[in-house]
Design an enzyme around this catalytic site. Structure first.
Site, PDB file in Angstrom:
ATOM      1  N   ARG A 175      -0.256   9.730  -4.132  1.00 14.54           N
ATOM      2  CA  ARG A 175      -1.685   9.896  -3.888  1.00 14.54           C
ATOM      3  C   ARG A 175      -1.982  10.674  -2.608  1.00 14.54           C
ATOM      4  NH1 ARG A 175      -3.462   4.460  -3.181  1.00 14.54           N
ATOM      5  NH2 ARG A 175      -1.292   4.164  -2.606  1.00 14.54           N
ATOM      6  N   ARG A 179      -7.522  17.899   1.092  1.00 12.38           N
ATOM      7  CA  ARG A 179      -8.956  18.159   0.910  1.00 12.38           C
ATOM      8  C   ARG A 179      -9.281  19.598   1.263  1.00 12.38           C
ATOM      9  NH1 ARG A 179     -10.459  12.829   4.147  1.00 12.38           N
ATOM     10  NH2 ARG A 179      -9.575  11.335   2.678  1.00 12.38           N
ATOM     11  N   ARG A 258      11.436  -2.866   5.114  1.00 11.33           N
ATOM     12  CA  ARG A 258      11.471  -2.018   6.296  1.00 11.33           C
ATOM     13  C   ARG A 258      10.759  -2.747   7.407  1.00 11.33           C
ATOM     14  NH1 ARG A 258       8.679   2.265   7.278  1.00 11.33           N
ATOM     15  NH2 ARG A 258       7.295   2.078   5.498  1.00 11.33           N
ATOM     16  N   ARG A 289       4.755   7.480  14.892  1.00  9.60           N
ATOM     17  CA  ARG A 289       3.398   7.651  15.400  1.00  9.60           C
ATOM     18  C   ARG A 289       3.208   6.816  16.652  1.00  9.60           C
ATOM     19  NH1 ARG A 289       0.226   4.359  10.515  1.00  9.60           N
ATOM     20  NH2 ARG A 289       1.055   2.349  11.093  1.00  9.60           N
ATOM     21  N   GLU A 314       5.913   3.764  17.432  1.00  7.91           N
ATOM     22  CA  GLU A 314       6.481   3.035  16.290  1.00  7.91           C
ATOM     23  C   GLU A 314       7.787   3.671  15.817  1.00  7.91           C
ATOM     24  OE1 GLU A 314       3.708   2.463  13.098  1.00  7.91           O
ATOM     25  OE2 GLU A 314       2.209   1.569  14.423  1.00  7.91           O
ATOM     26  N   TYR A 362       3.255  -4.903  -1.091  1.00  9.40           N
ATOM     27  CA  TYR A 362       2.478  -4.393   0.027  1.00  9.40           C
ATOM     28  C   TYR A 362       1.001  -4.521  -0.321  1.00  9.40           C
ATOM     29  CZ  TYR A 362       0.484  -2.039   3.859  1.00  9.40           C
ATOM     30  OH  TYR A 362      -0.273  -1.802   4.981  1.00  9.40           O
ATOM     31  N   ASP A 364      -3.006  -4.478   1.370  1.00  4.33           N
ATOM     32  CA  ASP A 364      -3.905  -4.358   2.511  1.00  4.33           C
ATOM     33  C   ASP A 364      -4.652  -5.678   2.668  1.00  4.33           C
ATOM     34  OD1 ASP A 364      -3.537  -1.866   3.694  1.00  4.33           O
ATOM     35  OD2 ASP A 364      -4.642  -0.851   2.103  1.00  4.33           O
TER      36      ASP A 364
HETATM   37  P1  FAD Z   1       1.199 -12.515   6.682  1.00  2.00           P
HETATM   38  O1  FAD Z   1       0.137 -11.979   7.541  1.00  2.00           O
HETATM   39  O2  FAD Z   1       2.567 -11.966   6.807  1.00  2.00           O
HETATM   40  O3  FAD Z   1       1.261 -14.106   6.882  1.00  2.00           O
HETATM   41  C1  FAD Z   1       2.322 -14.906   6.434  1.00  2.00           C
HETATM   42  C2  FAD Z   1       2.565 -15.966   7.467  1.00  2.00           C
HETATM   43  O4  FAD Z   1       3.575 -16.895   6.998  1.00  2.00           O
HETATM   44  C3  FAD Z   1       3.089 -15.418   8.787  1.00  2.00           C
HETATM   45  O5  FAD Z   1       2.202 -15.726   9.843  1.00  2.00           O
HETATM   46  C4  FAD Z   1       4.450 -16.096   8.954  1.00  2.00           C
HETATM   47  O6  FAD Z   1       4.750 -16.423  10.307  1.00  2.00           O
HETATM   48  C5  FAD Z   1       4.292 -17.349   8.107  1.00  2.00           C
HETATM   49  N1  FAD Z   1       5.576 -17.929   7.700  1.00  2.00           N
HETATM   50  C6  FAD Z   1       6.628 -17.263   7.153  1.00  2.00           C
HETATM   51  N2  FAD Z   1       7.659 -18.118   6.973  1.00  2.00           N
HETATM   52  C7  FAD Z   1       7.253 -19.360   7.404  1.00  2.00           C
HETATM   53  C8  FAD Z   1       7.879 -20.633   7.500  1.00  2.00           C
HETATM   54  N3  FAD Z   1       9.153 -20.816   7.110  1.00  2.00           N
HETATM   55  N4  FAD Z   1       7.173 -21.660   7.991  1.00  2.00           N
HETATM   56  C9  FAD Z   1       5.890 -21.493   8.412  1.00  2.00           C
HETATM   57  N5  FAD Z   1       5.252 -20.295   8.354  1.00  2.00           N
HETATM   58  C10 FAD Z   1       5.918 -19.226   7.857  1.00  2.00           C
HETATM   59  N6  FAD Z   1      -3.806  -3.974   6.066  1.00  2.00           N
HETATM   60  C11 FAD Z   1      -5.005  -3.358   6.128  1.00  2.00           C
HETATM   61  O7  FAD Z   1      -5.938  -3.736   5.418  1.00  2.00           O
HETATM   62  N7  FAD Z   1      -5.212  -2.319   7.002  1.00  2.00           N
HETATM   63  C12 FAD Z   1      -4.234  -1.866   7.838  1.00  2.00           C
HETATM   64  O8  FAD Z   1      -4.463  -0.929   8.606  1.00  2.00           O
HETATM   65  C13 FAD Z   1      -2.957  -2.507   7.783  1.00  2.00           C
HETATM   66  N8  FAD Z   1      -1.960  -2.081   8.581  1.00  2.00           N
HETATM   67  C14 FAD Z   1      -0.751  -2.714   8.523  1.00  2.00           C
HETATM   68  C15 FAD Z   1       0.266  -2.280   9.377  1.00  2.00           C
HETATM   69  C16 FAD Z   1       1.503  -2.891   9.343  1.00  2.00           C
HETATM   70  C17 FAD Z   1       2.600  -2.434  10.275  1.00  2.00           C
HETATM   71  C18 FAD Z   1       1.734  -3.951   8.431  1.00  2.00           C
HETATM   72  C19 FAD Z   1       3.081  -4.610   8.348  1.00  2.00           C
HETATM   73  C20 FAD Z   1       0.733  -4.391   7.587  1.00  2.00           C
HETATM   74  C21 FAD Z   1      -0.519  -3.774   7.619  1.00  2.00           C
HETATM   75  N9  FAD Z   1      -1.567  -4.203   6.800  1.00  2.00           N
HETATM   76  C22 FAD Z   1      -2.787  -3.567   6.862  1.00  2.00           C
HETATM   77  C23 FAD Z   1      -1.366  -5.293   5.826  1.00  2.00           C
HETATM   78  C24 FAD Z   1      -1.791  -6.679   6.370  1.00  2.00           C
HETATM   79  O9  FAD Z   1      -0.999  -7.017   7.480  1.00  2.00           O
HETATM   80  C25 FAD Z   1      -1.592  -7.711   5.261  1.00  2.00           C
HETATM   81  O10 FAD Z   1      -2.381  -7.391   4.140  1.00  2.00           O
HETATM   82  C26 FAD Z   1      -1.952  -9.150   5.646  1.00  2.00           C
HETATM   83  O11 FAD Z   1      -1.660  -9.453   6.972  1.00  2.00           O
HETATM   84  C27 FAD Z   1      -1.163 -10.060   4.736  1.00  2.00           C
HETATM   85  O12 FAD Z   1      -1.520 -11.407   4.922  1.00  2.00           O
HETATM   86  P2  FAD Z   1      -0.557 -12.544   4.346  1.00  2.00           P
HETATM   87  O13 FAD Z   1      -1.222 -13.827   4.638  1.00  2.00           O
HETATM   88  O14 FAD Z   1      -0.196 -12.240   2.946  1.00  2.00           O
HETATM   89  O15 FAD Z   1       0.824 -12.369   5.139  1.00  2.00           O
HETATM   90  N1  UDP Z   2       3.138  10.530   5.549  1.00  2.00           N
HETATM   91  C1  UDP Z   2       3.666  11.695   6.079  1.00  2.00           C
HETATM   92  N2  UDP Z   2       3.140  12.214   7.235  1.00  2.00           N
HETATM   93  C2  UDP Z   2       2.123  11.625   7.898  1.00  2.00           C
HETATM   94  C3  UDP Z   2       1.569  10.438   7.372  1.00  2.00           C
HETATM   95  C4  UDP Z   2       2.100   9.908   6.195  1.00  2.00           C
HETATM   96  O1  UDP Z   2       4.616  12.226   5.533  1.00  2.00           O
HETATM   97  O2  UDP Z   2       1.692  12.154   8.953  1.00  2.00           O
HETATM   98  C5  UDP Z   2       3.711  10.004   4.279  1.00  2.00           C
HETATM   99  C6  UDP Z   2       4.943   9.126   4.518  1.00  2.00           C
HETATM  100  O3  UDP Z   2       5.836   9.351   3.429  1.00  2.00           O
HETATM  101  C7  UDP Z   2       4.400   7.718   4.459  1.00  2.00           C
HETATM  102  C8  UDP Z   2       3.284   7.844   3.429  1.00  2.00           C
HETATM  103  O4  UDP Z   2       2.765   9.186   3.604  1.00  2.00           O
HETATM  104  O5  UDP Z   2       5.388   6.792   4.045  1.00  2.00           O
HETATM  105  C9  UDP Z   2       2.159   6.815   3.631  1.00  2.00           C
HETATM  106  O6  UDP Z   2       1.698   6.881   4.964  1.00  2.00           O
HETATM  107  P1  UDP Z   2       0.457   6.059   5.548  1.00  2.00           P
HETATM  108  O7  UDP Z   2       0.361   6.339   7.002  1.00  2.00           O
HETATM  109  O8  UDP Z   2      -0.730   6.308   4.704  1.00  2.00           O
HETATM  110  O9  UDP Z   2       0.862   4.559   5.255  1.00  2.00           O
HETATM  111  P2  UDP Z   2       1.527   3.441   6.156  1.00  2.00           P
HETATM  112  O10 UDP Z   2       2.639   4.039   6.939  1.00  2.00           O
HETATM  113  O11 UDP Z   2       0.442   2.883   7.021  1.00  2.00           O
HETATM  114  O12 UDP Z   2       1.990   2.509   5.095  1.00  2.00           O
END
Ligand code: FAD
Ligand code: UDP
Length: 394
Positions: A175, A179, A258, A289, A314, A362, A364
């Protein structure tokens, strides 16, 4: 034991279920987390020196087009007017992302109209015409042509996935937006913004009820504390949002993830990048980034340090056991393994697996909230209604 419901994990999935359980049934909820804070991966804290709100597990931007989710989250927080925009530094020049007419014209030192740019990209993408791209490399070239692909995607992707793009599935960038106008808004959702008082204040409001008991630094698998798997499963409904393979003691094997390492840098200047997110798509920069947290909240300028800023770089890599699992790798083997665990999970008595770790997906934030609201209504509510411990039923 007097609990009506035990929730493992105080991330957005667990918080939403806890809030709904109390609101709709008056249940008593025990909410545990192995970490020393609530909020899961969306947790944030305020940095004393700069006043920046640091997203402890990577930058989190809230966005959704789902009316039900938007109305739900707005019960607990207001949102700022933040609109996500990202820039990329390539060979000493800064370009706007996602690739748009501004990126294209700057890259080719041109002043193409939308139609001219589209024709140029189509011509450059034509080198693989008629083939069905099987890997990310071919997919990238056939979407945006080789020059733009090699500048902005190829090396960034290789750094992020630690794998040559010709060995990655095309689906990762299926996706990839391009643009042919100057719109550089990152998300296309109806609503977006950041919680006005920060993520943690939002999450605290979700569970501000005396019937929700929070147990931090508590591991569900630690039998020396009372809220553990052995003592609870089969006796009280459990919502489990930890890793699904960990629940079964990795008996079928380990799912691959990852992770990201963050390197913090502090600068004696008010603003380092002039934007919150700078991508680095060149191979000679080891990180993918850098996030300058202060710039997510320009509305807090008056409360932030005007002379100092903090940036997190990162570095992406494969997770080992013990690392934070961030992005499911999702190879065909992983999918098969997850499906095997899912079958085991379905036969656990009144244990409901949810969230990104519990379902190896994965998501959001808005998707996790939606999934928790739906699952509460369809699966948890009927069970709580017949739970003998619950006195205060709707
Ligand atoms: P989690 O937030 O992972 O919660 C699970 C919890 O379970 C954790 O706190 C953990 O400690 C706990 N747990 C695990 N094992 C045990 C155990 N044995 N005992 C007790 N507790 C335990 N979403 C967006 O909408 N926008 C974004 O820009 C965005 N950016 C992201 C960037 C990164 C780097 C990552 C990794 C995720 C991002 N997300 C983003 C996704 C977002 O983090 C998730 O959608 C959301 O936090 C998931 O909630 P969850 O409750 O499923 O999991
Ligand atoms: N990506 C890239 N260059 C960039 C940003 C993203 O090649 O500057 C590619 C890369 O393969 C990445 C995917 O697009 O895994 C999704 O990136 P995005 O930043 O949207 O997602 P996130 O890393 O937050 O999951």
């Amino acid at each position: 034991m007097n609990a009506d419901l035990v929730i493992v994990g105080a991330g957005l999935y667990g918080l939403t279920i806890a809030q709904q359980a109390v609101e709709h049934t008056g249940a008593t909820v025990e909410l545990l987390d192995i970490r020393d804070h609530i909020g899961g991966n969306a947790y944030s804290y305020f940095d004393e020196e700069t006043g920046a709100e640091i997203h402890r597990y990577g930058a989190h931007l809230f966005h959704t087009s789902n009316r039900r989710v938007w109305d739900y989250v707005n019960r607990f927080t207001d949102f700022t007017k933040y609109v996500h925009r990202v820039y990329a530094t390539h060979q000493g020049e800064v370009f706007p992302l996602p690739i748009n007419l501004g990126t294209i014209n700057q890259f080719f030192h041109a002043h193409y109209t939308p139609a001219e740019a589209e024709a140029l990209v189509a011509k450059q993408a034509g080198e693989l015409a008629g083939t069905d791209p099987e890997n990310l490399n071919d997919q990238g070239i056939s979407l945006i042509g080789r020059p733009l692909y090699e500048a902005f995607i190829k090396n960034y992707t290789a750094k992020q996935w630690q794998t040559d793009p010709s060995e990655l599935p095309a689906s990762i960038i299926k996706r990839l937006p391009v643009r042919f106008n100057y719109d550089n808004r990152y998300f296309k959702d109806t609503w977006e913004g950041l919680p006005t008082d920060g993520y943690t204040a939002w999450f605290e409001r979700m569970i501000a009820d005396e019937r929700i008991h929070v147990h931090l630094s508590t591991d569900f698998f630690d039998a020396s504390q009372p809220w553990n798997k052995k003592a609870l499963v089969g006796k009280v409904p459990v919502i489990y949002t930890g890793p699904v393979d960990r629940y079964f003691d990795y008996s079928l094997g380990e799912l691959q993830w990852r992770t990201v390492d963050f390197k913090e840098r502090r600068y004696d200047e008010g603003d380092h990048f002039g934007c919150p997110v700078m991508n680095f798509p060149d191979a000679d920069v080891p990180y993918t980034r850098a996030i300058e947290f202060k710039n997510f909240n320009p509305e807090r300028r008056g409360r932030q340090n005007a002379e100092k800023t903090v940036v997190w770089e990162e570095y992406s890599r494969f997770a080992q056991r013990g690392d934070e699992p961030y992005y499911p790798i999702n190879t065909a083997e992983d999918r098969k393994l997850y499906n095997d665990y899912k079958k085991l999970a379905e036969s656990e008595p009144e244990v409901f697996f949810g969230g990104r770790l519990g379902t190896y997906a994965y998501y959001d934030m808005h998707q996790v909230i939606n999934s928790a609201l739906t699952s509460f209504e369809k699966r948890i509510l009927p069970i709580l209604r017949k739970n003998p411990y619950t006195n205060d039923l709707v």
